[in-house]
Scaffold this motif. Sequence first.
Motif, PDB file in Angstrom:
ATOM      1  N   VAL A 113     -12.526  28.291   3.930  1.00 55.75           N
ATOM      2  CA  VAL A 113     -12.066  29.499   3.252  1.00 55.75           C
ATOM      3  C   VAL A 113     -10.608  29.275   2.895  1.00 55.75           C
ATOM      4  CG1 VAL A 113     -13.712  31.043   4.373  1.00 55.75           C
ATOM      5  CG2 VAL A 113     -11.490  30.693   5.416  1.00 55.75           C
ATOM      6  N   SER A 114     -10.237  29.697   1.697  1.00 53.86           N
ATOM      7  CA  SER A 114      -8.859  29.475   1.254  1.00 53.86           C
ATOM      8  C   SER A 114      -8.392  30.622   0.370  1.00 53.86           C
ATOM      9  CB  SER A 114      -8.742  28.140   0.508  1.00 53.86           C
ATOM     10  OG  SER A 114      -9.571  28.141  -0.632  1.00 53.86           O
ATOM     11  N   MET A 115      -7.050  30.690   0.229  1.00 53.94           N
ATOM     12  CA  MET A 115      -6.427  31.713  -0.609  1.00 53.94           C
ATOM     13  C   MET A 115      -5.143  31.117  -1.163  1.00 53.94           C
ATOM     14  SD  MET A 115      -5.602  35.660   0.519  1.00 53.94           S
ATOM     15  CE  MET A 115      -7.250  35.894   1.149  1.00 53.94           C
ATOM     16  N   SER A 116      -4.891  31.343  -2.427  1.00 55.32           N
ATOM     17  CA  SER A 116      -3.685  30.803  -3.064  1.00 55.32           C
ATOM     18  C   SER A 116      -2.446  31.569  -2.597  1.00 55.32           C
ATOM     19  CB  SER A 116      -3.805  30.907  -4.583  1.00 55.32           C
ATOM     20  OG  SER A 116      -3.692  32.261  -4.978  1.00 55.32           O
ATOM     21  N   SER A 117      -1.281  30.962  -2.818  1.00 58.45           N
ATOM     22  CA  SER A 117      -0.024  31.630  -2.462  1.00 58.45           C
ATOM     23  C   SER A 117       0.151  32.930  -3.251  1.00 58.45           C
ATOM     24  CB  SER A 117       1.162  30.700  -2.696  1.00 58.45           C
ATOM     25  OG  SER A 117       1.245  30.322  -4.056  1.00 58.45           O
ATOM     26  N   GLY A 165       2.786  34.575   0.668  1.00 63.68           N
ATOM     27  CA  GLY A 165       3.498  33.695  -0.245  1.00 63.68           C
ATOM     28  C   GLY A 165       3.236  32.219  -0.013  1.00 63.68           C
ATOM     29  N   ALA A 166       2.385  31.903   0.976  1.00 64.24           N
ATOM     30  CA  ALA A 166       2.036  30.506   1.262  1.00 64.24           C
ATOM     31  C   ALA A 166       0.542  30.326   1.037  1.00 64.24           C
ATOM     32  CB  ALA A 166       2.390  30.152   2.698  1.00 64.24           C
ATOM     33  N   SER A 167       0.158  29.143   0.631  1.00 63.52           N
ATOM     34  CA  SER A 167      -1.266  28.838   0.490  1.00 63.52           C
ATOM     35  C   SER A 167      -1.910  28.858   1.872  1.00 63.52           C
ATOM     36  CB  SER A 167      -1.464  27.463  -0.132  1.00 63.52           C
ATOM     37  OG  SER A 167      -0.883  27.432  -1.415  1.00 63.52           O
ATOM     38  N   PHE A 168      -3.166  29.280   1.937  1.00 64.08           N
ATOM     39  CA  PHE A 168      -3.888  29.348   3.208  1.00 64.08           C
ATOM     40  C   PHE A 168      -5.233  28.667   3.057  1.00 64.08           C
ATOM     41  CE2 PHE A 168      -7.258  31.218   5.706  1.00 64.08           C
ATOM     42  CZ  PHE A 168      -6.757  31.069   6.986  1.00 64.08           C
ATOM     43  N   GLU A 169      -5.616  27.893   4.075  1.00 63.71           N
ATOM     44  CA  GLU A 169      -6.988  27.410   4.153  1.00 63.71           C
ATOM     45  C   GLU A 169      -7.351  27.145   5.604  1.00 63.71           C
ATOM     46  OE1 GLU A 169      -7.346  22.714   3.257  1.00 63.71           O
ATOM     47  OE2 GLU A 169      -6.926  23.945   1.513  1.00 63.71           O
ATOM     48  N   ASN A 170      -8.586  27.401   5.920  1.00 62.95           N
ATOM     49  CA  ASN A 170      -9.127  27.150   7.248  1.00 62.95           C
ATOM     50  C   ASN A 170     -10.525  26.571   7.078  1.00 62.95           C
ATOM     51  OD1 ASN A 170      -8.908  27.869  10.352  1.00 62.95           O
ATOM     52  ND2 ASN A 170     -10.988  28.291   9.688  1.00 62.95           N
ATOM     53  N   THR A 171     -10.814  25.527   7.830  1.00 61.45           N
ATOM     54  CA  THR A 171     -12.149  24.937   7.829  1.00 61.45           C
ATOM     55  C   THR A 171     -12.845  25.300   9.126  1.00 61.45           C
ATOM     56  OG1 THR A 171     -11.460  23.106   6.418  1.00 61.45           O
ATOM     57  CG2 THR A 171     -13.486  22.796   7.704  1.00 61.45           C
ATOM     58  N   ALA A 188     -16.434  35.628   1.334  1.00 61.51           N
ATOM     59  CA  ALA A 188     -15.576  36.127   2.413  1.00 61.51           C
ATOM     60  C   ALA A 188     -14.528  37.060   1.831  1.00 61.51           C
ATOM     61  CB  ALA A 188     -14.900  34.964   3.131  1.00 61.51           C
ATOM     62  N   GLN A 189     -14.308  38.172   2.518  1.00 64.22           N
ATOM     63  CA  GLN A 189     -13.331  39.145   2.056  1.00 64.22           C
ATOM     64  C   GLN A 189     -12.450  39.612   3.203  1.00 64.22           C
ATOM     65  OE1 GLN A 189     -15.968  42.008   0.082  1.00 64.22           O
ATOM     66  NE2 GLN A 189     -15.149  41.262  -1.863  1.00 64.22           N
ATOM     67  N   VAL A 190     -11.330  40.207   2.824  1.00 59.99           N
ATOM     68  CA  VAL A 190     -10.338  40.734   3.751  1.00 59.99           C
ATOM     69  C   VAL A 190     -10.219  42.232   3.502  1.00 59.99           C
ATOM     70  CG1 VAL A 190      -7.893  40.656   4.423  1.00 59.99           C
ATOM     71  CG2 VAL A 190      -9.063  38.565   3.674  1.00 59.99           C
ATOM     72  N   ALA A 191     -10.093  43.019   4.578  1.00 57.52           N
ATOM     73  CA  ALA A 191      -9.864  44.461   4.456  1.00 57.52           C
ATOM     74  C   ALA A 191      -8.867  44.891   5.530  1.00 57.52           C
ATOM     75  CB  ALA A 191     -11.161  45.239   4.608  1.00 57.52           C
ATOM     76  N   LYS A 192      -8.166  45.972   5.274  1.00 57.37           N
ATOM     77  CA  LYS A 192      -7.174  46.475   6.234  1.00 57.37           C
ATOM     78  C   LYS A 192      -7.853  46.964   7.512  1.00 57.37           C
ATOM     79  CE  LYS A 192      -2.971  47.386   7.456  1.00 57.37           C
ATOM     80  NZ  LYS A 192      -2.183  46.326   8.025  1.00 57.37           N
ATOM     81  N   HIS A 193      -9.035  47.536   7.385  1.00 54.20           N
ATOM     82  CA  HIS A 193      -9.814  47.932   8.558  1.00 54.20           C
ATOM     83  C   HIS A 193     -11.287  47.961   8.182  1.00 54.20           C
ATOM     84  CE1 HIS A 193     -10.311  52.047   6.986  1.00 54.20           C
ATOM     85  NE2 HIS A 193      -9.037  51.962   6.647  1.00 54.20           N
ATOM     86  N   VAL A 194     -12.133  47.921   9.172  1.00 48.48           N
ATOM     87  CA  VAL A 194     -13.571  47.942   8.929  1.00 48.48           C
ATOM     88  C   VAL A 194     -13.920  49.244   8.208  1.00 48.48           C
ATOM     89  CG1 VAL A 194     -15.846  47.966  10.018  1.00 48.48           C
ATOM     90  CG2 VAL A 194     -14.041  46.508  10.938  1.00 48.48           C
ATOM     91  N   GLY A 195     -14.669  49.136   7.134  1.00 42.60           N
ATOM     92  CA  GLY A 195     -15.041  50.306   6.337  1.00 42.60           C
ATOM     93  C   GLY A 195     -14.134  50.532   5.139  1.00 42.60           C
ATOM     94  N   ALA A 196     -12.984  49.866   5.099  1.00 37.83           N
ATOM     95  CA  ALA A 196     -12.058  49.985   3.960  1.00 37.83           C
ATOM     96  C   ALA A 196     -12.503  49.044   2.848  1.00 37.83           C
ATOM     97  CB  ALA A 196     -10.636  49.637   4.395  1.00 37.83           C
ATOM     98  N   ALA A 197     -12.059  49.347   1.646  1.00 35.34           N
ATOM     99  CA  ALA A 197     -12.344  48.463   0.515  1.00 35.34           C
ATOM    100  C   ALA A 197     -11.655  47.118   0.728  1.00 35.34           C
ATOM    101  CB  ALA A 197     -11.847  49.103  -0.782  1.00 35.34           C
ATOM    102  N   ALA A 198     -12.248  46.073   0.217  1.00 36.19           N
ATOM    103  CA  ALA A 198     -11.658  44.737   0.334  1.00 36.19           C
ATOM    104  C   ALA A 198     -10.314  44.702  -0.380  1.00 36.19           C
ATOM    105  CB  ALA A 198     -12.591  43.692  -0.251  1.00 36.19           C
TER     106      ALA A 198
END
Length: 124
Positions: free
Chosen positions: A79-83, A25-31, A51-61
């Motif tokens: 890399v950033s992601m909206s709230s 629920g919060a905006s995220f960014e990392n440089t 860049a993508q996020v997955a619950k575990h290696v081999g899982a769908a993004a």
Amino acid sequence: MSSRTITFDTASDAVPNANLVINTGASFENTFTVNTPAGSAFDLTGYSGSAQVAKHVGAAATATFTVGFTSAFDGKIKVSMSSTDTRTLSDGRHYYDVLVSLGSTVYRIVEGSIDVRQGISSAP
């Protein structure tokens, strides 16, 4: 906003690791500041990134970061992601990686785990 400095060696199979924390629920960014083993900036001019996020290696993004170069010549990649997008992540540990490419050459420039933390309040 957080930042991490990593050392990336194109001649090595070892991928730098940097763990992150995302609050839902919060905006995220990392440089990431990317350096060569000699300590100079890794020039990212002309590169594209993903860049993508997955619950575990081999899982769908489960989510995709927005990737941008804040100063490509100086090795800075954000890399950033909206709230709205962080709100869709489930609580717990997730994994991510960041790929950069120049032509047909692709590097996994950093990877790591993400501690996703659920909040109590909703965004105003």
